[in-house]
Structures are given as structure tokens and as C-alpha cells.
Design an enzyme around this catalytic site. Structure first.
Site, PDB file in Angstrom:
ATOM      1  N   ASP A 198      -3.149 -14.044  -4.080  1.00 51.53           N
ATOM      2  CA  ASP A 198      -3.796 -14.953  -5.036  1.00 51.53           C
ATOM      3  C   ASP A 198      -4.878 -14.180  -5.794  1.00 51.53           C
ATOM      4  OD1 ASP A 198      -5.882 -14.594  -3.249  1.00 51.53           O
ATOM      5  OD2 ASP A 198      -5.720 -16.583  -2.362  1.00 51.53           O
ATOM      6  N   HIS A 237      -5.370  -5.603  -3.528  1.00 50.30           N
ATOM      7  CA  HIS A 237      -6.313  -5.826  -2.431  1.00 50.30           C
ATOM      8  C   HIS A 237      -6.521  -7.306  -2.133  1.00 50.30           C
ATOM      9  CE1 HIS A 237      -8.119  -1.506  -2.914  1.00 50.30           C
ATOM     10  NE2 HIS A 237      -6.923  -1.518  -2.360  1.00 50.30           N
ATOM     11  N   SER A 291       8.347  10.361  -1.301  1.00 48.29           N
ATOM     12  CA  SER A 291       7.732  11.493  -0.586  1.00 48.29           C
ATOM     13  C   SER A 291       6.857  10.995   0.562  1.00 48.29           C
ATOM     14  CB  SER A 291       6.904  12.358  -1.546  1.00 48.29           C
ATOM     15  OG  SER A 291       5.929  11.582  -2.212  1.00 48.29           O
ATOM     16  N   ASP A 340       8.995   8.730  -5.475  1.00 47.84           N
ATOM     17  CA  ASP A 340      10.153   9.517  -5.031  1.00 47.84           C
ATOM     18  C   ASP A 340      10.323   9.491  -3.522  1.00 47.84           C
ATOM     19  OD1 ASP A 340       8.048  11.049  -4.159  1.00 47.84           O
ATOM     20  OD2 ASP A 340       8.948  12.961  -4.755  1.00 47.84           O
ATOM     21  N   ARG A 393       0.835  -1.207   0.000  1.00 48.92           N
ATOM     22  CA  ARG A 393       0.000   0.000   0.000  1.00 48.92           C
ATOM     23  C   ARG A 393       0.877   1.267   0.000  1.00 48.92           C
ATOM     24  NH1 ARG A 393      -4.692   3.103  -0.234  1.00 48.92           N
ATOM     25  NH2 ARG A 393      -4.910   4.448   1.561  1.00 48.92           N
ATOM     26  N   HIS A 440       0.862   4.366  -2.726  1.00 43.41           N
ATOM     27  CA  HIS A 440       0.671   5.726  -2.242  1.00 43.41           C
ATOM     28  C   HIS A 440       1.840   6.618  -2.682  1.00 43.41           C
ATOM     29  CE1 HIS A 440      -0.735   8.346   1.334  1.00 43.41           C
ATOM     30  NE2 HIS A 440       0.158   9.035   0.691  1.00 43.41           N
ATOM     31  N   ASN A 485      -4.694   8.462   5.959  1.00 38.57           N
ATOM     32  CA  ASN A 485      -3.456   7.800   6.384  1.00 38.57           C
ATOM     33  C   ASN A 485      -3.695   6.637   7.333  1.00 38.57           C
ATOM     34  OD1 ASN A 485      -4.028   8.997   8.818  1.00 38.57           O
ATOM     35  ND2 ASN A 485      -2.034   9.969   9.075  1.00 38.57           N
TER      36      ASN A 485
HETATM   37  C1  HEM Z   1      -7.662   1.646  -7.435  1.00 38.37           C
HETATM   38  C2  HEM Z   1      -7.665   2.549  -6.493  1.00 38.37           C
HETATM   39  C3  HEM Z   1      -7.455   2.211  -5.042  1.00 38.37           C
HETATM   40  C4  HEM Z   1      -8.247   2.629  -4.029  1.00 38.37           C
HETATM   41  C5  HEM Z   1      -9.475   3.512  -4.130  1.00 38.37           C
HETATM   42  C6  HEM Z   1      -7.714   2.060  -2.823  1.00 38.37           C
HETATM   43  C7  HEM Z   1      -8.220   2.271  -1.556  1.00 38.37           C
HETATM   44  C8  HEM Z   1      -7.810   1.639  -0.417  1.00 38.37           C
HETATM   45  C9  HEM Z   1      -8.387   1.830   0.889  1.00 38.37           C
HETATM   46  C10 HEM Z   1      -9.501   2.797   1.220  1.00 38.37           C
HETATM   47  C11 HEM Z   1      -7.755   0.986   1.738  1.00 38.37           C
HETATM   48  C12 HEM Z   1      -8.049   0.751   3.217  1.00 38.37           C
HETATM   49  C13 HEM Z   1      -7.697   1.906   4.102  1.00 38.37           C
HETATM   50  C14 HEM Z   1      -8.205   1.607   5.475  1.00 38.37           C
HETATM   51  O1  HEM Z   1      -7.498   0.980   6.266  1.00 38.37           O
HETATM   52  O2  HEM Z   1      -9.331   1.987   5.761  1.00 38.37           O
HETATM   53  C15 HEM Z   1      -6.776   0.252   0.982  1.00 38.37           C
HETATM   54  C16 HEM Z   1      -5.955  -0.704   1.488  1.00 38.37           C
HETATM   55  C17 HEM Z   1      -4.982  -1.335   0.757  1.00 38.37           C
HETATM   56  N1  HEM Z   1      -4.613  -1.054  -0.536  1.00 38.37           N
HETATM   57 FE1  HEM Z   1      -5.676   0.049  -1.848  1.00 38.37          FE
HETATM   58  N2  HEM Z   1      -6.624   1.305  -3.127  1.00 38.37           N
HETATM   59  C18 HEM Z   1      -6.426   1.373  -4.472  1.00 38.37           C
HETATM   60  C19 HEM Z   1      -5.390   0.783  -5.177  1.00 38.37           C
HETATM   61  C20 HEM Z   1      -4.403   0.030  -4.607  1.00 38.37           C
HETATM   62  C21 HEM Z   1      -3.224  -0.427  -5.304  1.00 38.37           C
HETATM   63  C22 HEM Z   1      -2.876  -0.082  -6.741  1.00 38.37           C
HETATM   64  C23 HEM Z   1      -2.512  -1.181  -4.414  1.00 38.37           C
HETATM   65  C24 HEM Z   1      -1.188  -1.878  -4.620  1.00 38.37           C
HETATM   66  C25 HEM Z   1      -0.824  -2.449  -5.734  1.00 38.37           C
HETATM   67  C26 HEM Z   1      -3.258  -1.200  -3.173  1.00 38.37           C
HETATM   68  C27 HEM Z   1      -2.901  -1.903  -2.052  1.00 38.37           C
HETATM   69  C28 HEM Z   1      -3.592  -1.878  -0.862  1.00 38.37           C
HETATM   70  C29 HEM Z   1      -3.286  -2.756   0.255  1.00 38.37           C
HETATM   71  C30 HEM Z   1      -2.238  -3.850   0.272  1.00 38.37           C
HETATM   72  C31 HEM Z   1      -4.155  -2.403   1.287  1.00 38.37           C
HETATM   73  C32 HEM Z   1      -4.218  -3.014   2.684  1.00 38.37           C
HETATM   74  C33 HEM Z   1      -3.349  -2.223   3.623  1.00 38.37           C
HETATM   75  C34 HEM Z   1      -3.247  -2.855   5.001  1.00 38.37           C
HETATM   76  O3  HEM Z   1      -3.845  -3.887   5.273  1.00 38.37           O
HETATM   77  O4  HEM Z   1      -2.514  -2.289   5.818  1.00 38.37           O
HETATM   78  N3  HEM Z   1      -4.382  -0.441  -3.323  1.00 38.37           N
HETATM   79  N4  HEM Z   1      -6.820   0.679  -0.339  1.00 38.37           N
HETATM   80  C1  LIG Z   2      -2.157  10.303  10.456  1.00 42.02           C
HETATM   81  O1  LIG Z   2      -2.368  11.696  10.561  1.00 42.02           O
HETATM   82  C2  LIG Z   2      -2.618  12.122  11.880  1.00 42.02           C
HETATM   83  C3  LIG Z   2      -3.037  13.578  11.846  1.00 42.02           C
HETATM   84  O2  LIG Z   2      -2.219  14.364  11.050  1.00 42.02           O
HETATM   85  C4  LIG Z   2      -1.360  11.868  12.727  1.00 42.02           C
HETATM   86  O3  LIG Z   2      -1.582  12.290  14.064  1.00 42.02           O
HETATM   87  C5  LIG Z   2      -1.036  10.366  12.692  1.00 42.02           C
HETATM   88  O4  LIG Z   2       0.168  10.126  13.363  1.00 42.02           O
HETATM   89  C6  LIG Z   2      -0.914   9.898  11.252  1.00 42.02           C
HETATM   90  N1  LIG Z   2      -0.743   8.443  11.221  1.00 42.02           N
HETATM   91  C7  LIG Z   2       0.340   7.859  10.704  1.00 42.02           C
HETATM   92  C8  LIG Z   2       0.339   6.373  10.710  1.00 42.02           C
HETATM   93  O5  LIG Z   2       1.297   8.457  10.259  1.00 42.02           O
END
Ligand code: HEM
Ligand SMILES: *[C@@H]1O[C@H](CO)[C@@H](O)[C@H](O)[C@H]1NC(C)=O
Ligand SMILES: *[C@@H]1O[C@H](CO)[C@@H](O)[C@H](O)[C@H]1NC(C)=O
Ligand SMILES: *[C@@H]1O[C@H](CO)[C@@H](O)[C@H](O)[C@H]1NC(C)=O
Ligand SMILES: *[C@@H]1O[C@H](CO)[C@@H](O)[C@H](O)[C@H]1NC(C)=O
Ligand SMILES: *[C@@H]1O[C@H](CO)[C@@H](O)[C@H](O)[C@H]1NC(C)=O
Length: 320
Positions: A250, A190, A75, A73, A61, A65, A93
């Protein structure tokens, strides 16, 4: 069969059009200056994953991002300063974590080959390694990215939202020279990880004038999610896994979309839209095809907004 032919044609076309992109990156970039770079990063990622199985999802993720905001880069790795709020403190975040893994790798890189391997390359290599560790495909990471000096919190608003439909997603990806195939393949990220209720709860209640829950949900799945995300919700960590095998890389993600079990609007809409539906179906049917295309699209994601000039940060959290 016809689908697969059409699919291959599309891919060939896309590869043709984009064959010049990313020419500055190189598979052998560190061969002379830091031949052990990839081993060092792999060690750090493996070790961290043993202690915390959430690490692969976090790192994958994080790379997405990073590349979507200001290009790949690093960032996303910069800390806020008294004068500037950085991306990692920006709005969406909740799932940004495990920065320590990159710090760990970078500390060891600095010991072996000081001021050589960029943070952006470190993250790109780590993202490949976590996919492999989770059972997914392997690809050669192209290297030579430089690290940026700017990270701005509210630019994260330019990430696609989980409420986005396919039109919005196609636009967001194409702004970064990524194709519709890249969108569908990379959404397969996902297959790992978890989401908090906040990212999908708008689909559960009062969704529209005619429907309480989003009608594209499988009704039983929507009912289960409502239980996991009660209103009001006292558990800030509540949520749902993004597929049913959330630590295994998978094609289950696509098979679930076919039956209305995509967690986000952005996931489920890939099945609703004719431009992406056939690709979802192809990946649901053929895991080998998904693996091949995911690997290809990750290389293309890694080319987004790459900087030819810039610095190699010593500490990924601060500019030199
Ligand atoms: C297509 C547009 C995408 C959207 C709108 C999106 C949105 C999100 C959101 C909302 C979450 C969950 C945040 C939360 O914890 O509430 C998430 C999790 C995640 N996303 Fe995406 N995502 C996108 C594309 C991608 C891409 C391209 C990748 C990587 C190739 C990716 C990898 C992941 C992974 C691995 C998680 C799980 C993170 C975790 O369990 O800590 N996502 N994504
Ligand atoms: C997400 O942003 C909040 C508010 O700016 C900050 O307090 C928090 O530490 C951030 N979380 C992470 C994982 O960096
Ligand atoms: C392995 O990971 C653990 C937990 O994050 C950390 O405490 C330890 O220092 C790491 N060891 C190595 C050799 O990287
Ligand atoms: C970020 O904030 C600045 C000023 O606070 C504003 O000018 C800019 O439009 C914002 N950018 C986004 C993407 O919201
Ligand atoms: C996608 O969302 C945008 C913005 O909400 C909307 O204007 C558009 O009609 C939607 N497209 C489809 C195909 O649903
Ligand atoms: C549902 O939405 C309508 C119109 O936006 C609003 O008046 C109503 O209070 C909402 N109901 C619930 C249970 O949130």
C-alpha cells in the site's frame, strides 16, 4: 491538482525519452514455447508464501538486487564456487533469502518445458506475483532475458546504501537509465518487509556533532528504534518493519515519510529533497497513482542491462 498536472507532464516526458529501451523483451515471448510458464511460477510463489509470509518481501528485494548488479540476468541467484565468491555472499546480503522459491519454480519449469524459461525471467515474473499477492498492482511482465554467467561478491557494493542521500540515489538510478520518478516509485517497495538494526543504527546514536539521533526522525520513533536496537545488541535478528503494514502492499510507506518515520536515510531523504518531495507527497495522497507508477517503474527496472545473448540456465544456482 497543479502537482498532479506537473507530475503527468514529467511522466509523459520520461516515457517519450525511454520509449526505445527494452525493445528486445516481449510480453508473448513464451506463448508458443511454454504457455504455462507464468502459471507454474505463480503456483510456486503462492505455495511458498502460505508457509512463509516473508517470501514476498524477499523476492521483491531479490529482483531489485539482481537488476542493479549486472542487469536483470539472474546473477544474484548463482552460488559461490571454490574459485569465485558470488553476489549472494557479498557484503549487504543480510536480507537475501528465499532462493528456494525460485528453485522450486524452475524445477517445475524444467519438467514442463526444458531449457526454455530463463532464471532472470522467472525472477521477474515472481517479483510481479508477490506484489499482486500482497495487494499491489498487476502489470504485464516482458520476457526474453537471458541468464548471465558471472556473479562477483564485491560488486554488490554498487547497490545504493541505506545511508545514501537523494543526490546519490538519483545518480545510482540514472546510471541504470532509471529516472527520479522511478527512484521514488520503486523505493515504495519498502512497503513490504523488514530491516536489521545494522542498516539504520547509525541514525540512532552520535549521528552528528549537534544531534544524537538523526534530526529528520520523528523523536518518538527514534526512541522506539533505540529500544529495539540496544547497544550492545545480542539479537542478530533485531530490527524494524519498513512500514506499519509490512505484509500489505500500500502507500503507507510514503505517508510515514511525511511524518519522519522513514527507516533509512535513503527513504527519509526523498522527503528532504525538493526534486523528490512532491512525488512522495503525490504518492502519499493517491494510492492509485502510486500503484500505476510502481507498475510502470517495475517494467523499466526489468529492462535494466537485459542480455540478448546468453544461456537459459537449467539450475538457477549454477551456469550450464
Ligand atoms: C533506493 C535505494 C534502496 C536502498 C538504499 C535500499 C536498502 C535496503 C536495505 C538496507 C534493506 C534492509 C536490509 C536489512 O535487512 O538490513 C532493504 C530491504 C528491502 N528492500 Fe530496499 N533499498 C532500495 C531500493 C529498493 C527497491 C527499488 C526495492 C524493490 C522495488 C526494494 C525492496 C526491498 C524490500 C522488499 C526489502 C525488505 C526485504 C525483507 O524483508 O526481506 N528496495 N532495502
Ligand atoms: C552472506 O554472506 C556470508 C559471507 O560470505 C555467507 O556466509 C552467508 O551464507 C550469506 N548469506 C546468504 C543468505 O546467502
Ligand atoms: C509448498 O511449499 C512447501 C514449503 O516450502 C514445500 O515443502 C512443498 O513441497 C511445496 N509444495 C508444492 C506443491 O510446491
Ligand atoms: C572488487 O575486488 C577487486 C579485487 O579484489 C577490486 O579490484 C575491485 O575494485 C573491487 N570492486 C569493488 C566494486 O569494490
Ligand atoms: C549527499 O552526500 C554526498 C556524499 O556524502 C555529499 O557530498 C553531498 O553534499 C550530499 N548531498 C546533499 C544534498 O545532502
Ligand atoms: C561519538 O562520536 C565522537 C566523535 O566521533 C566520539 O569521540 C565519541 O566517543 C562517540 N560517542 C559514543 C557514545 O559513541
Amino acid at each position: 491538482m497543479a502537482f498532479k498536472m506537473m507530475y503527468i507532464l514529467l511522466v509523459v516526458l520520461v516515457v517519450e525519452i525511454n520509449s526505445k529501451a527494452g525493445a528486445i523483451l516481449d510480453a508473448h515471448y513464451y506463448d508458443k514455447t511454454c504457455p504455462q510458464a507464468e502459471d507454474i511460477i505463480n503456483q510456486a510463489v503462492r505455495n511458498a508464501t502460505i508457509y512463509d509470509p516473508k517470501v514476498p518481501a524477499r523476492i521483491l528485494r531479490m529482483f531489485f538486487h539482481d537488476c542493479f548488479i549486472r542487469g536483470c540476468d539472474a546473477s544474484v541467484l548463482l552460488d559461490s564456487t571454490p574459485e569465485n565468491k558470488a553476489e549472494k555472499d557479498g557484503p549487504p546480503n543480510v536480507s537475501l533469502a528465499a532462493f528456494y522459491v525460485i528453485d522450486d519454480a524452475k524445477t517445475k519449469l524444467e519438467q514442463s518445458c526444458p531449457k526454455t524459461v530463463s532464471c532472470a525471467d522467472t525472477l521477474a515474473i515472481a517479483a510481479r506475483d508477490v506484489v499482486v499477492l500482497s495487494g499491489g498492482p498487476h502489470w504485464t511482465v516482458l520476457k526474453g532475458r537471458k541468464d548471465g554467467r558471472t556473479s562477483i561478491a564485491n560488486e554488490t557494493l554498487n547497490l545504493p546504501a541505506p545511508s545514501s542521500n537523494t543526490s546519490q540515489l538519483i545518480q545510482s538510478f540514472s546510471q541504470r537509465s532509471l529516472s527520479t520518478k522511478d527512484l521514488v516509485a520503486l523505493s515504495g517497495g519498502h512497503t513490504l518487509g523488514f530491516s536489521h538494526c545494522s542498516s539504520f543504527e547509525a541514525r540512532l546514536r552520535n549521528f552528528s556533532a549537534t544531534h544524537d539521533a538523526d534530526p529528520s526522525f520523528d523523536p518518538q520513533f527514534a526512541a522506539d528504534l533505540k529500544k529495539k536496537c540496544p547497544k550492545p545488541n545480542s539479537d542478530r535478528n533485531a530490527g524494524e518493519f519498513l512500514d506499519s503494514t509490512s505484509s500489505v502492499f500500500d502507500n503507507d510507506y510514503y505517508r510515514r515519510i511525511l511524518v519522519g518515520k522513514g527507516v533509512f536515510v535513503s527513504d527519509q531523504s526523498l522527503f528532504a529533497d525538493y526534486r523528490t518531495r512532491w512525488i512522495v507527497e503525490a504518492f502519499a495522497r493517491d494510492q492509485g497513482l502510486f500503484f500505476k507508477e510502481f507498475a510502470d517503474s517495475m517494467v523499466r527496472l526489468g529492462n535494466v542491462g537485459v542480455k540478448e545473448s546468453g544461456e537459459v540456465r537449467v539450475n538457477c544456482r549454477v551456469v550450464n
